[in-house]
Structure formats: C-alpha cells, structure tokens
Design an enzyme around this catalytic site. Sequence first.
Site, mmCIF file in Angstrom:
data_model
loop_
_atom_site.group_PDB
_atom_site.id
_atom_site.type_symbol
_atom_site.label_atom_id
_atom_site.label_comp_id
_atom_site.label_asym_id
_atom_site.label_seq_id
_atom_site.Cartn_x
_atom_site.Cartn_y
_atom_site.Cartn_z
ATOM 1 N N LYS A 196 0.859 -1.185 0.000
ATOM 2 C CA LYS A 196 0.000 0.000 0.000
ATOM 3 C C LYS A 196 0.892 1.231 0.000
ATOM 4 O O LYS A 196 1.704 1.429 0.902
ATOM 5 C CB LYS A 196 -0.900 -0.011 1.233
ATOM 6 C CG LYS A 196 -1.770 1.233 1.321
ATOM 7 C CD LYS A 196 -2.808 1.122 2.403
ATOM 8 C CE LYS A 196 -3.591 2.419 2.523
ATOM 9 N NZ LYS A 196 -4.604 2.333 3.587
ATOM 10 N N LYS A 249 -2.131 -1.528 -3.785
ATOM 11 C CA LYS A 249 -3.017 -0.357 -3.720
ATOM 12 C C LYS A 249 -2.208 0.917 -3.770
ATOM 13 O O LYS A 249 -1.213 0.998 -3.062
ATOM 14 C CB LYS A 249 -3.800 -0.433 -2.401
ATOM 15 C CG LYS A 249 -4.671 0.768 -2.117
ATOM 16 C CD LYS A 249 -5.345 0.582 -0.795
ATOM 17 C CE LYS A 249 -6.168 1.820 -0.497
ATOM 18 N NZ LYS A 249 -6.721 1.772 0.834
HETATM 19 C C1 PBG Z 1 -6.791 3.703 5.530
HETATM 20 C C2 PBG Z 1 -7.407 3.445 4.207
HETATM 21 C C3 PBG Z 1 -7.327 4.294 3.112
HETATM 22 C C4 PBG Z 1 -8.037 3.698 2.083
HETATM 23 C C5 PBG Z 1 -8.513 2.481 2.559
HETATM 24 N N1 PBG Z 1 -8.101 2.330 3.887
HETATM 25 C C6 PBG Z 1 -6.750 5.642 2.949
HETATM 26 C C7 PBG Z 1 -5.533 6.006 3.665
HETATM 27 O O1 PBG Z 1 -4.588 5.236 3.809
HETATM 28 O O2 PBG Z 1 -5.524 7.157 4.125
HETATM 29 C C8 PBG Z 1 -8.199 4.322 0.741
HETATM 30 C C9 PBG Z 1 -9.228 3.787 -0.173
HETATM 31 C C10 PBG Z 1 -9.552 4.704 -1.282
HETATM 32 O O3 PBG Z 1 -8.942 5.768 -1.481
HETATM 33 O O4 PBG Z 1 -10.483 4.356 -2.032
HETATM 34 N N2 PBG Z 1 -6.650 2.657 6.401
#
Ligand code: PBG
Length: 325
Positions: A196, A249
């Site tokens: 991520k 991601k």
């Molecule tokens: C945080 C989380 C995020 C997303 C899913 N879980 C954003 C972040 O890390 O701030 C993003 C999903 C999206 O942008 O569609 N645990």
Amino acid sequence: MYLQRRNRILRSNPAIRSLVAETILTPNDFIAPLFIVEGENQREEISSMSNYFRMSIDMTVKEVKELWSMGIKCILLFVKSKDELKDNKGTEALNPDGLMQRSIRAIKDACPEMVIMTDVALDPFSSYGHDGIVENGEIVNDATVEVLAKMSVSHAQAGADFVAPSDMMDGRIGAIRKALEENNFTKTGIMAYSAKYASCFYGPFRDALDSAPGFGDKKTYQMDYSNRIEAVKEAVMDVEEGADIVMVKPALSYMDVIREVKDAVDVPVSCYNISGEYAMIKAAAKMGWIDENKAILETLTSMKRAGADLIATYFAKDAVRLING
Ligand code: PBG
C-alpha cells in the site's frame, strides 16, 4: 504486398475479437467497498465521489442484497466513526457493539452467503487520523499491532469472513493470524494490504470517512511510490505470515507492481481501484471529456490483465451492468 503474418485478422470483427480476448471481466472479479454511518434511512452522497454513498446499516443491508442479486459476492466494509468516539488508541474499534460489529451481524443475517471483508486499521477511530497509535509525534508499530489483532478477532466474532488490514504496520499479519488461531477463528481469512503506497489519490476516501491525518502524512508506514522490489518483499512476507490474499493499492499507477507481485506469490492477488481513480473518471466524464462506461471497462480490464485476481472498486455495480449489458 506479400505478408506471411497478418495480425489484423484476429481483430477483424467483434465476434473474432471476443473469441481471442485474453482477459474477460466477470462479476466474480469484484469486491464492492461500502461506507457505513450511524442512523436509519441514511444515504448521503460523498461530495468528492459522485454517485457513491455513505449508508446507515438498514440501507446498507438493502444494497448488499442488490449486490448479491447482481452476482457480486464480496463486500469490503468501512465505517465512519463519530468524532466523540475517537481517541489515540482507537478504543471504539474494539467495541463488540460498535458500528462495524453491528453492520457485520446485520449483513450476515440478511445475506449469509455474501463474503464480508472488513477494514482493519485505526484511522477511522483515531483522533489523529493515523493508522496507528501516536506517541511523541510518531506512529508506533508494536502497540498498534496489538490493537489490530484484537480488532480482527472482534470482527471475526461478529461474523466477518475476511479481515483486511490496511494499516502497513510491520508484523501485523503474523500477529493477526496468531490471534485468530488462539481464539479458534480457523475459518477467518486475511486479505493483506501488502503493498500500500502513500498516495495522493486517497483524498476522496478520507472525505468519505473524515479520516485525513491530523498532522504529517503516512509516509513512515505506507510505501514510497518510487519502489517496486519493496512491494515484492512486503507481499512475500505477508504470505509467509499467513495472508490468504495480498493486495496492491492503488491500482492505476501501480500496474507494474500488480504484475510483479502476481509473479512472486502463490496466493490470489487483489488490487484496489481507489477513490481518487474513481473521482478522476467521474470528473472527466462529467466534463464530457471521456466516455465513462468505456473508461470503467478499460481500466478494470487493464487491472485484471496486469494480474489482479480480484479488484476492489467503487465501479463494481456499473461494471456488472456493463458486462451483462
Ligand atoms: C486507511 C485506508 C485508506 C483507504 C482504505 N483504507 C486511505 C488512507 O490510507 O488514508 C483508501 C481507499 C480509497 O482511497 O479508495 N486505512
């Protein structure tokens, strides 16, 4: 002109093209993310994600039944916690009667076959908007992992089929697996957000959950977008620690990473077609600059072609309608 090979033969008409298409989307490819809020009969559009909604549990249950009837078999739950319930340790995340736990139970009751995945991270419950506990301005790893393991057990207890840790702390997959085993949740899967990246494209999601970090950024735990090999390291370690599915991601700017991870692991790979990717297509379509339906199919097909076995996407319903249409 004499040509030994004429590649255009296989592109001559729609029938031939469909016969030789290497990548075909089906409803089994999709995970539909859902945003849940307190209350009844609530369905609020998220301002930066047009035509996507935060819903109360009752409306979410209706939505889940519709998704199931369309052939979508997997959902990924996120909850928007009330400000007054937020603290540094994400205490509310462990409440057996918290919004997430109640949502899981209600959905399981109404649509038992739907595969429920739950977000495991502290940011929606954190007064700092970070995915971990903050001490002296730093996001501390090990204390956070302890809470994530408890949170996972709590979701399993409520009936989650998979927990999906999206936090990027070190060692959390092993700790979660151990906690699930110790509590006899031997049927609960783990979908690890393994690679991520710290991305600017999460903006609309943070609007949806009001979860933007209160200070700094997430670069001490989410990955640097300059890196590719590191994604393989993360994914391989998560598989060793017990992940059933690993995720990359975001998706669109990370197609090379999806392929790299797919080639490196022996578990299914998912990718997350995130909020900013959704918002870009919506915005350009609204301006009349691109054809929304074509953009949806092209981007999702590309993700599958890159190697994604599963795609979490806000376009899941649209895609299924287009596939069937
Ligand atoms: C945080 C989380 C995020 C997303 C899913 N879980 C954003 C972040 O890390 O701030 C993003 C999903 C999206 O942008 O569609 N645990």
